[in-house]
Design an enzyme around this catalytic site. Sequence first.
Site, PDB file in Angstrom:
ATOM      1  N   LYS A  81       0.842  -1.200   0.000  1.00 55.00           N
ATOM      2  CA  LYS A  81       0.000   0.000   0.000  1.00 55.00           C
ATOM      3  C   LYS A  81       0.875   1.248   0.000  1.00 55.00           C
ATOM      4  O   LYS A  81       1.880   1.308   0.733  1.00 55.00           O
ATOM      5  CB  LYS A  81      -0.901  -0.025   1.238  1.00 55.00           C
ATOM      6  CG  LYS A  81      -1.866   1.139   1.355  1.00 55.00           C
ATOM      7  CD  LYS A  81      -2.733   0.985   2.600  1.00 55.00           C
ATOM      8  CE  LYS A  81      -3.758   2.107   2.718  1.00 55.00           C
ATOM      9  NZ  LYS A  81      -4.633   1.932   3.903  1.00 55.00           N
ATOM     10  N   SER A 152      -9.442   2.026   3.024  1.00 53.73           N
ATOM     11  CA  SER A 152      -8.537   2.723   2.128  1.00 53.73           C
ATOM     12  C   SER A 152      -7.536   1.822   1.404  1.00 53.73           C
ATOM     13  O   SER A 152      -6.892   2.274   0.454  1.00 53.73           O
ATOM     14  CB  SER A 152      -7.763   3.776   2.912  1.00 53.73           C
ATOM     15  OG  SER A 152      -6.971   3.170   3.913  1.00 53.73           O
ATOM     16  N   SER A 176      -9.921  -0.130   7.240  1.00 55.17           N
ATOM     17  CA  SER A 176      -9.305  -0.028   5.902  1.00 55.17           C
ATOM     18  C   SER A 176      -8.674  -1.304   5.370  1.00 55.17           C
ATOM     19  O   SER A 176      -8.326  -1.365   4.187  1.00 55.17           O
ATOM     20  CB  SER A 176      -8.266   1.094   5.892  1.00 55.17           C
ATOM     21  OG  SER A 176      -8.911   2.343   5.859  1.00 55.17           O
TER      22      SER A 176
END
Lengths: 467, 69
Positions: A81, A152, A176
């Site tokens: 990420k 996210s 997330s």
Amino acid sequence: MTLDLATITLREAMTGLDNRAFSVFELTRETLLRIRATEPELHAYVETFEEDALKTSLYHDRAREAHKARRPLMGLPIGIKDIFDIAGKKTLCGSKIREGVDVAAYDAETVHRLRRDGAIFTGKTVTQEFAAGVISAPCRNPWDLDRIPGGSSGGSAASVAIGTCLGAMGSDTGGSIRIPASLTGTVGLKPTYGRIPLKGIYPLSPALDTAGPIARSVADALVLYLVIANRAAEVANVDALLEPYGAKVLEGTRLGVPASFFTDNIQPDVDASYGVAVEMLKSLGAEVVEVDWADAPAAQSVAALINRVESSAVHHDHIRGEEAGLIDPDTRLRFEVGALVPGDLYLRARMAREAVRNSIARVYARYELAAIVAPTLAATAPRADHLIVDLPDGPEGVGPALTRLTMPWNATGQPVISVLCGFDHDELPIGLSIIGKPDDEFGICRIAHQYEAATAWFQTHAKADAV
Amino acid sequence: MVTPEELRVLLDIAGLTLSEDRAPAVLAEFNAQLAHGRQIERVLKGAGESAFAPYEPAFPKITLEDDAK
């Protein structure tokens, strides 16, 4: 064993490498080709590391041939990420504000551990701006490219689901990891708060931030968890830790099902799949008891207040300088509002966090629970062009609708694993959460693994139109 | 509930400037946060002893020996 990235798991790929069914170079090359094929429509990656990955793959092939000491992830493709630092790469955090930043000097601690244990990084995956939100544009959902992957950590989940990496790192402050895992039919593990180092990860709300893996199976998630928890020596024992499958393998395991809040105002298909999942757990021998945690709404409020205030402090300069205009309006609003919350209210939220931790601890003790099982989310993936979730009580904005059931567990800090438990009428994935006591990642993985083996949902795979 | 006038004062104190068109959204979100504040008051009155041990984040240190494994 054939190399089919649409279906292969991390552990299967490791077996394939060990048996020389394919080389690390072949695995890496096929993964990179799959990224090229899917990215024009999926947009799961911010940046890919083709040259680095291929060079590293050759190194690992040579190391394997030389019979050097095996590492748990030796030659396996992993996505990161884009809020985690990777040495020599920019950490853009999905924000225009960061476009001019220097490359990171060092790996984040978790990235260091993955690299040390043999991972090959495919690239940086798309995140919602500063990990604050659930949409993860421009990434789309591999089950339906008109829908969002959640966030996210949306790019990480989408890439795992479509097979452009075999595991990925995410972060979870309000859901997330679990939200995109649920919406993409992958496995998301949010470890116990405070157990995985956050050094080198861009913060959102330090009192809540947690890093963890997104994977294609529970066993894969456990392997990645052990590596980032600096417990790689235990990877060899994963089979034994998860126990063999059996008809009544969960006998003696007591599970709590919430009487309210987590089952209130959820989509009918989610409710139905959740009910079937609970029956399946019973058929595996688990004893299921209804539990009432009256403080769940307060736990949600605790997480919301702490998140808003701390993220505002993290972005203090961003929302006051000229660059404020570069922040997405919804994200900026979140940060601005956090600056208005009175200090005593923040401190009371921190005190209330202890109170809700105490109250959920009493629930586990009173009912002698091994875990609680609940729907991960109230809904399946919303359309990207209509960010409203239809719920029985009426339409709700995508942010509140998707975080309502995840945030309480950020307040309590407990470990949670989300696994696929069915599909809705549009054939979109539905997630089941198994919530454990602090530090009981093995316990929830054992339950999730048995459920996964009994249902075989995880053998159903996303098929993006481009593949 | 906070009024638009009160919001303006708070924004000044926080050193934030908002265009008029964004003020209603900020006001609505701020009032939502205050509602969260009311929600937590109930649990603060009922706080008791925990059966969970306190979190004491203590990460194993990476050593040269670990790296050499």
